[in-house]
Each structure stands twice: as C-alpha cells, then as structure tokens.
Design an enzyme around this catalytic site. Structure first.
Site, PDB file in Angstrom:
ATOM      1  N   ASP A   1       1.018  83.130  43.282  1.00 27.01           N
ATOM      2  CA  ASP A   1       0.407  82.376  42.178  1.00 27.01           C
ATOM      3  C   ASP A   1       0.482  83.244  40.932  1.00 27.01           C
ATOM      4  O   ASP A   1       0.766  84.441  41.037  1.00 27.01           O
ATOM      5  CB  ASP A   1      -1.067  82.023  42.495  1.00 27.01           C
TER       6      ASP A   1
ATOM      7  N   ASP B   1       5.418  84.005  38.535  1.00 25.22           N
ATOM      8  CA  ASP B   1       5.434  82.794  37.717  1.00 25.22           C
ATOM      9  C   ASP B   1       6.683  82.016  38.120  1.00 25.22           C
ATOM     10  O   ASP B   1       7.804  82.543  38.012  1.00 25.22           O
ATOM     11  CB  ASP B   1       5.495  83.209  36.240  1.00 25.22           C
TER      12      ASP B   1
ATOM     13  N   VAL C   1       1.559  72.729  36.828  1.00 26.82           N
ATOM     14  CA  VAL C   1       0.442  72.129  36.088  1.00 26.82           C
ATOM     15  C   VAL C   1       0.043  70.875  36.875  1.00 26.82           C
ATOM     16  O   VAL C   1       0.893  70.019  37.135  1.00 26.82           O
ATOM     17  CB  VAL C   1       0.890  71.754  34.654  1.00 26.82           C
TER      18      VAL C   1
ATOM     19  N   SER D   1       3.539  63.665  43.689  1.00 25.61           N
ATOM     20  CA  SER D   1       2.257  63.025  43.377  1.00 25.61           C
ATOM     21  C   SER D   1       2.432  61.519  43.318  1.00 25.61           C
ATOM     22  O   SER D   1       3.529  61.010  43.028  1.00 25.61           O
ATOM     23  CB  SER D   1       1.766  63.526  42.014  1.00 25.61           C
TER      24      SER D   1
ATOM     25  N   HIS E   1       1.565  59.939  40.997  1.00 25.90           N
ATOM     26  CA  HIS E   1       1.878  59.615  39.602  1.00 25.90           C
ATOM     27  C   HIS E   1       3.384  59.501  39.341  1.00 25.90           C
ATOM     28  O   HIS E   1       3.784  59.082  38.248  1.00 25.90           O
ATOM     29  CB  HIS E   1       1.185  60.607  38.664  1.00 25.90           C
TER      30      HIS E   1
ATOM     31  N   TYR F   1       3.585  64.384  33.362  1.00 25.28           N
ATOM     32  CA  TYR F   1       3.346  65.010  34.673  1.00 25.28           C
ATOM     33  C   TYR F   1       4.036  64.203  35.781  1.00 25.28           C
ATOM     34  O   TYR F   1       4.713  64.770  36.653  1.00 25.28           O
ATOM     35  CB  TYR F   1       1.828  65.073  34.898  1.00 25.28           C
TER      36      TYR F   1
ATOM     37  N   LYS G   1       7.244  65.031  38.512  1.00 24.36           N
ATOM     38  CA  LYS G   1       7.244  64.832  39.969  1.00 24.36           C
ATOM     39  C   LYS G   1       8.465  64.009  40.396  1.00 24.36           C
ATOM     40  O   LYS G   1       9.042  64.267  41.461  1.00 24.36           O
ATOM     41  CB  LYS G   1       5.935  64.179  40.419  1.00 24.36           C
TER      42      LYS G   1
HETATM   43  C1  15L Z   1      -2.721  64.167  40.945  1.00 17.93           C
HETATM   44  O1  15L Z   1      -1.515  64.261  41.074  1.00 17.93           O
HETATM   45  C2  15L Z   1      -3.504  65.265  40.312  1.00 17.93           C
HETATM   46  O2  15L Z   1      -2.981  66.542  40.634  1.00 17.93           O
HETATM   47  C3  15L Z   1      -4.965  65.246  40.655  1.00 17.93           C
HETATM   48  O3  15L Z   1      -5.638  66.015  39.690  1.00 17.93           O
HETATM   49  C4  15L Z   1      -5.561  63.830  40.716  1.00 17.93           C
HETATM   50  O4  15L Z   1      -5.708  63.386  39.451  1.00 17.93           O
HETATM   51  C5  15L Z   1      -4.692  62.898  41.556  1.00 17.93           C
HETATM   52  O5  15L Z   1      -3.324  62.989  41.214  1.00 17.93           O
HETATM   53  C6  15L Z   1      -5.111  61.419  41.498  1.00 17.93           C
HETATM   54  O6  15L Z   1      -4.273  60.549  41.286  1.00 17.93           O
HETATM   55  O7  15L Z   1      -6.293  61.148  41.720  1.00 17.93           O
END
Ligand code: 15L
Length: 268
Positions: free
Chosen positions: A31, A48, A71, A108, A110, A133, A137
């Site tokens: 980390d 890093d 992040v 994620s 997202h 973000y 992904k």
């Molecule tokens: C994620 O990808 C984030 O890292 C986390 O902080 C949450 O926000 C999560 O998604 C989510 O969708 O709840």
C-alpha cells in the site's frame, strides 16, 4: 503455500482479507498507506501502483495478485488517472513480465451503474459506467480481458457492491448491494483457488433476497454467499429515508446523480 500479493492492503477490504488469510497464504501486502507490523508469514512492501518499477518489485515470486489498490470512490480525473488507470495497467503489465499466473481485479458495480435498476443484470451486460471512477473499472476489466486473451493470464474481475465497516447494510440501496466480510473473503478465496478459469466477471454481492445482480453464469467458481441483508430490512426501511430520485433509478445509486446534467429519460 501460495504467495498472494494484495495491493491496497491498508484499505477496508484489504484489512479484512489480511486478517482472514494469515496462515493460509504467504501474504505480500502492499500500500502507499502504513500497514503496521508484519505478522508471521507476511511481507510488507510500501509501493505506489502508479510506479511501474515498484509494481515489478512487488511481483517477484508471486502466484496470484489481488489488486485492490485504487481511489475507491468518484474523484477528480487528476487522481483517477494515475491511481486507477495507470496503476491498473502497471499491475497487469508487471504481473505479465514476472510470469504471475493470476490477477483478481477489484472492479465495481459502478462499471455498470447506469443500467436501470428494474432490470436484473448478469455479467454479459454492456459497460455503463456512472462516474470517472466507474470508467476506470471498465478500463480495468478491459485490460483484464486483454491480458487473459493476449498473454494467457487467468483473470477475475469482481464487480463489488457495498462492502462496509461496520459489517452490515445501512440504507435501502445497500439491501440490494451489500457484501458481508465473510462473503468477500470467500469470494476472493474461490477466485484464488479455482483450478482453471480464463477470464471471469463476477458480482461481489451477498445472498441478498433483494439483489439485482445475477451470478448464475459463474456458478462454476463455487462462490456460495452465506449472508442476506434481509435480516436488516425492517429496521432500515422503518427509518423511512427516501432515496434521491435519480439514484433510485439505477444500479449505481448515489454515484449516478453526481454532476448529473443529462436526461434520465434517454437512459434506457
Ligand atoms: C464502490 O465501488 C465504492 O468503492 C464504495 O465506496 C461504495 O460506494 C460502493 O461502490 C457502492 O456502490 O455502494
């Protein structure tokens, strides 16, 4: 015993995996943030992921990488670019150069956040990121696909839902998206141990009654989540909190209204 590298090991998920995997794997924990004292069987390396040479040092003698270092939320492009885009490239590329066989990438939900929530989605849906973000992904998943197809790495991408500390859901959306600590530990363990997969995308979610994510296509992994957010549903819903009007329409929830100036009517 396999040597497993965990990047982002000082983060929320990294800490839980570290505690669970001590004694099971030789852990190399990395980390940019402090990692505390090394327990027996642990190697600690400050690095890093934005630095390719540092990533190459991390990979020596590693059997499997669990890449969490990034992040973890929406942020300025200037932060996403080095950590999540260049950093992700560096991890895959350093793994390839060192002959590491497997990379497990923390993607994620997202990456597909702008799919409509009424639609139950599986791992074949088109990318539909809801933030920069989320784009990072999608990029990581595409990189994983490239490194699997072109260079023969075995790659798992985990579209993680909501991992929390304390280990319980906190609002109505999280009744759909929550993944408990023990289910996350099991999911990553299944991805480390499975003898043979080429490229797989799996939703990191518990066995929630209200989940909208379908892992049927990846049953072969043997991931059998134990927890269900439903035990918290009555208490959470009794709070009567109303989700933001845009957020409530999409899988990505509260990430979707951020900076929003589009037309939800055009998002089919
Ligand atoms: C994620 O990808 C984030 O890292 C986390 O902080 C949450 O926000 C999560 O998604 C989510 O969708 O709840």
């Amino acid at each position: 015993m396999k040597r497993v590298l965990i990047t982002g090991a000082a983060g929320a998920i990294g800490k839980v995996l570290r505690a669970a995997y001590g004694g099971k794997y030789r852990l190399r924990l990395s980390d940019i943030a402090p990692l505390g004292e090394a327990a027996p069987g642990e190697e600690l390396m400050t690095a890093d992921v934005a630095d390719l040479a540092a990533c190459e040092r991390l990979m020596q003698g590693v059997d499997c990488v669990v890449h969490l270092g990034a992040v973890p939320v929406e942020d300025a492009w200037e932060k996403i670019l080095p950590a999540n885009i260049a950093g992700c490239y560096n991890v895959f590329e350093a793994a390839r150069r060192a002959g590491v066989k497997r990379v497990i990438f923390a993607s994620s939900n997202h990456a597909v956040g702008f799919h409509r929530r009424e639609r139950f989605i599986d791992n074949t849906v088109q990318p539909r990121p809801d933030t920069r973000y989320g784009v990072s992904k999608v990029f990581g998943e595409a990189l994983g696909r490239l490194y699997a197809d072109k260079y023969g790495l075995s790659v798992a991408c985990l579209r993680i839902g909501t991992f929390r500390n304390p280990d319980r859901p906190d609002n109505a959306r999280q009744l759909l998206t929550w993944i408990s600590h023990r289910d996350m530990v099991q999911l990553v363990e299944r991805c480390i141990h499975h003898p043979d997969y080429h490229f797989v995308v799996v939703y990191g979610v518990s066995n929630n009654l209200r989940s909208r994510w379908d892992n049927t296509n990846v049953k072969f992994l043997g991931y059998r989540p134990q927890d269900d957010s439903e035990i918290y549903a009555a208490e959470i819903l009794a709070q009567g909190k109303v989700e933001n009007e845009i957020s409530a329409q999409f899988h990505g929830g509260f990430f979707t209204p951020m900076e929003f100036s589009g037309d939800t009517g055009k998002i089919d």
